[in-house]
Design a protein around this motif. Sequence first.
Motif, short mmCIF file in Angstrom:
data_model
loop_
_atom_site.label_atom_id
_atom_site.label_comp_id
_atom_site.label_asym_id
_atom_site.label_seq_id
_atom_site.Cartn_x
_atom_site.Cartn_y
_atom_site.Cartn_z
N UNK A 1 2.04 -9.99 -9.65
CA UNK A 1 1.36 -11.22 -10.40
C UNK A 1 1.94 -12.43 -10.42
N UNK A 2 3.32 -12.27 -10.97
CA UNK A 2 4.25 -13.54 -11.25
C UNK A 2 4.83 -13.89 -9.78
N UNK A 3 5.06 -13.12 -8.87
CA UNK A 3 5.64 -13.61 -7.63
C UNK A 3 4.86 -13.61 -6.30
N UNK A 4 3.72 -12.70 -6.43
CA UNK A 4 2.94 -12.67 -5.32
C UNK A 4 1.68 -13.59 -5.17
N UNK B 1 0.79 -1.23 -0.07
CA UNK B 1 -0.18 0.02 0.00
C UNK B 1 0.84 1.39 0.02
N UNK B 2 1.98 1.16 0.90
CA UNK B 2 2.84 2.53 0.91
C UNK B 2 3.69 2.57 -0.29
N UNK B 3 4.01 1.35 -0.92
CA UNK B 3 4.59 1.52 -2.23
C UNK B 3 3.68 1.98 -3.33
N UNK B 4 2.56 1.58 -3.43
CA UNK B 4 1.44 2.06 -4.42
C UNK B 4 1.38 3.50 -4.07
N UNK B 5 1.26 3.99 -3.03
CA UNK B 5 0.97 5.46 -2.92
C UNK B 5 2.02 6.40 -3.18
N UNK B 6 3.25 5.85 -2.95
CA UNK B 6 4.35 6.66 -3.24
C UNK B 6 4.50 6.75 -4.86
N UNK B 7 4.37 5.53 -5.75
CA UNK B 7 4.28 5.76 -6.87
C UNK B 7 3.33 6.59 -7.56
N UNK B 8 2.05 6.49 -7.00
CA UNK B 8 1.11 7.46 -7.48
C UNK B 8 1.65 9.12 -7.11
N UNK C 1 13.56 -10.26 -7.30
CA UNK C 1 13.23 -9.48 -8.36
C UNK C 1 13.04 -8.19 -7.85
N UNK C 2 12.63 -7.70 -6.76
CA UNK C 2 12.64 -6.27 -6.39
C UNK C 2 14.10 -5.86 -6.14
N UNK C 3 14.89 -6.92 -5.78
CA UNK C 3 16.60 -6.33 -5.58
C UNK C 3 17.14 -6.01 -6.90
N UNK C 4 16.40 -6.68 -8.00
CA UNK C 4 16.96 -6.40 -9.37
C UNK C 4 16.59 -5.08 -9.81
N UNK C 5 15.00 -4.83 -9.47
CA UNK C 5 14.53 -3.62 -9.90
C UNK C 5 15.34 -2.45 -9.09
N UNK C 6 15.83 -2.79 -7.95
CA UNK C 6 16.55 -1.82 -7.32
C UNK C 6 17.68 -1.23 -7.88
N UNK C 7 18.64 -2.32 -8.42
CA UNK C 7 19.59 -2.20 -9.06
C UNK C 7 19.55 -1.39 -10.25
N UNK D 1 3.63 -0.13 -13.51
CA UNK D 1 3.13 -1.31 -14.26
C UNK D 1 3.71 -2.48 -14.14
N UNK D 2 5.24 -2.30 -14.16
CA UNK D 2 6.00 -3.47 -14.02
C UNK D 2 6.10 -4.19 -12.63
N UNK D 3 5.79 -3.18 -11.60
CA UNK D 3 5.41 -3.82 -10.23
C UNK D 3 4.37 -4.38 -10.15
N UNK D 4 3.16 -3.90 -10.87
CA UNK D 4 2.19 -5.05 -10.98
C UNK D 4 2.39 -6.29 -11.45
N UNK D 5 3.11 -6.38 -12.50
CA UNK D 5 3.67 -7.57 -13.14
C UNK D 5 4.35 -8.57 -12.37
N UNK D 6 5.12 -7.83 -11.43
CA UNK D 6 5.97 -8.69 -10.56
C UNK D 6 5.03 -9.45 -9.41
#
Length: 166
Positions: free
Chosen positions: A163-166, A77-84, A128-134, A156-161
């Motif tokens: 779906x794939x891993x969550x 929720x915090x992630x989505x709020x910050x992205x928005x 996956x999130x570590x790769x995104x951070x890098x 939108x890529x975070x949403x894909x992650x």
Amino acid sequence: MAHGKEVREAVRAYYIRDRLSLEVAAARAGVAYGTARRWKSDSEESGDDWDKLRSAQMMAGGAIEDIARQMLNGMVLQYQSTIETLNLDTSIPSATKVQMLSSLADAYNKTISASKKIMPETSELATAMEVVQQLAEFVRTKYPKHVQAFAEILEPFADELARSYG
């Protein structure tokens, strides 16, 4: 502007029960963040500690796996709020946005790391999130002119992650 008791209680409920950040809870209830912060502080001084109640509410939810899922849900929720906020606030410089995204990814990784011992399925998501951070750091340092485009596709890529891993 004076707010009624029901608005104060709404902020309290959003913060404690819904586990929203105080800033998001204030916005949802239509009050200034400073007002919500003052209400929280005043409540704590009178023995109504919102943070303790928030923790107790989370723990009362059930098994340790449920708590871990609630922790992850709060982070998402915090992630989505910050992205928005990053997508909507055009006054934030691109370099600052990338730094904020990198910091957000780091916090997300730490949350995932803490929960992966309880919920092994989160280990893949942590990687996956570590790769995104890098990648965010790489784009910021090597291709600063592409920072805005990177920030635009990240949500939108975070949403894909998820779906794939969550």
